[in-house]
Design an enzyme around this catalytic site. Structure first.
Site, short mmCIF file in Angstrom:
data_model
loop_
_atom_site.label_atom_id
_atom_site.label_comp_id
_atom_site.label_asym_id
_atom_site.label_seq_id
_atom_site.Cartn_x
_atom_site.Cartn_y
_atom_site.Cartn_z
CE LYS A 11 69.68 -24.60 -13.19
NZ LYS A 11 70.13 -23.59 -13.66
N PRO A 99 59.83 -20.90 -18.90
CG PRO A 99 59.95 -18.58 -18.28
CD PRO A 99 60.19 -20.64 -17.79
CG ASP A 141 72.26 -27.35 -15.48
OD1 ASP A 141 72.74 -27.22 -14.17
OD2 ASP A 141 71.76 -26.56 -15.74
O1 C5P Z 1 76.14 -29.57 -20.12
P1 C5P Z 1 75.41 -28.77 -20.74
O2 C5P Z 1 75.01 -29.30 -21.76
O3 C5P Z 1 74.24 -28.07 -20.41
O4 C5P Z 1 76.68 -27.43 -21.02
C1 C5P Z 1 76.47 -25.78 -22.37
C2 C5P Z 1 77.38 -25.69 -22.29
O5 C5P Z 1 77.76 -24.46 -20.90
C3 C5P Z 1 78.46 -26.44 -22.45
O6 C5P Z 1 79.10 -27.07 -23.77
C4 C5P Z 1 79.76 -25.36 -21.69
O7 C5P Z 1 80.28 -25.18 -22.97
C5 C5P Z 1 79.04 -24.92 -21.22
N1 C5P Z 1 79.20 -25.48 -19.98
C6 C5P Z 1 81.05 -25.62 -19.16
N2 C5P Z 1 81.10 -26.27 -17.98
C7 C5P Z 1 80.14 -26.71 -16.91
C8 C5P Z 1 78.62 -26.94 -17.51
C9 C5P Z 1 78.82 -26.00 -18.99
O8 C5P Z 1 81.36 -24.46 -19.56
N3 C5P Z 1 80.29 -27.18 -16.90
#
Ligand code: C5P
Length: 317
Positions: A11, A99, A141
């Protein structure tokens, strides 16, 4: 033993606005997510041993518990212990084209494929919503990656509202192979620098999300107007990533000066940068120009396009 092969598209973010903090430590976001035809191939196979085994053709991708696909299979085993006992273990083979650590949801889309694959392998009959809810446990995501297409994502990024599909908009994508941006770092730095601007109460947050929903970029998407979409691209995380990563800034500036480029933006927390381009021929021309301007083998360049779907089944045996 039975197996399914799935196609898992990447995406890009056409829009990413950070609007507030959340009690769980994450951020309240308003994003517009778009699937592209750059995809990984994932096969999920039932095996007699009660284990999860991961294979991958990419040296940067771990095959242990730190890989999201492993955790997706583990989650399914915990959620559906009877099915796991009946069908045995799972062997997952990843063929990476997306990637890694790029802001393209490569890991998330792989995990989405494993959830869809195991649902099929174990005849669970889960609904799309149920699969998305399981995905949200593992990463923000992942729910989007299940159905893909074009959608507004709010909350942590896991609450989805579909938008009219965008097909055949051409994209040139650039990513330095060895350059990685940590997503937690990007969000943490943004909070340190811009946290004082965050909206505080629920009504203001809901109003801001609604304003994006009825705003210019969504209108452009409804009209399938690539020129207008390209002018309205937005990503708050550029404010912290571009000053810290000059290579990303340079790519962004180079794309912006190319004929046929309608707009350019970093995707997610980067470091990949994409450009929306008028036609496939122009996309190829832009790719060639960038290749000449930056003759660095570390730079990966792709011509791709928007697509209207997420995980798809390629074959089953
Ligand atoms: O949810 P995911 O593991 O993909 O998110 C990775 C990191 O991105 C989280 O640990 C957080 O630090 C940050 N994040 C955030 N707010 C979101 C999504 C992600 O702060 N809504």
């Amino acid at each position: 033993m039975r197996s399914y092969t799935l196609i898992a598209p990447a995406k890009i973010n056409l829009y990413l606005e950070i609007i507030g903090d959340r009690p769980d430590g994450y951020h309240e976001l308003v994003m517009i997510l778009q699937s592209i035809d750059l995809a990984d191939k994932i096969s999920v196979r039932a095996i007699s041993e009660q284990i999860i085994r991961v294979h991958c053709n990419h040296p940067q991708v771990p095959t242990d518990k730190t890989n999201l696909v492993y955790r997706a299979a583990e989650l399914m085993t915990k959620q559906f212990p009877e099915a796991a006992a009946k069908h045995g273990g799972v062997e997952i083979t990843l063929e990476k084209n997306i990637p890694v650590a790029a802001g393209l949801a490569g890991g998330s889309t792989n995990a989405a494929a494993v959830l869809v694959g195991i649902d099929l392998l174990w005849n669970l009959g889960l609904t799309q919503t149920e699969i998305e809810e399981l995905g949200a446990i593992l990463g923000s995501d992942i729910p989007f990656c299940v159905a893909g297409g074009t959608a507004i994502a709010t909350g942590r990024g896991e609450q989805l509202a579909p938008l009219p599909s965008l097909d055949h908009i051409y994209i040139v994508l650039a990513k330095y192979r060895s350059l990685e941006v940590s997503t937690p770092w990007a969000y943490k730095t943004y909070r340190q620098e811009f946290g004082h601007t965050y909206l505080k109460n629920t009504e203001d947050l809901a109003a801001r999300a609604a304003a994006v929903h009825s705003g210019e970029i969504v209108k452009a998407i409804v009209h399938k107007d690539a020129t207008e979409i390209a002018q309205k691209l937005h990503n708050d995380l550029e404010r912290v990533v571009l000053p810290a990563y000059s290579q990303v800034m340079q790519l962004r500036e180079l794309f912006a000066t190319q004929p046929g480029v309608l707009g350019t933006m970093m995707s997610g927390s980067g470091p990949s940068v994409f450009a929306i381009v008028e036609s496939e021929a122009q996309a190829q021309a832009v790719k060639q120009y960038i290749r000449k301007a930056i003759p660095d083998e570390d730079l990966e360049l792709f011509v791709t396009r928007t697509i209207t779907h997420g995980i798809q089944i390629a074959s089953s045996i």
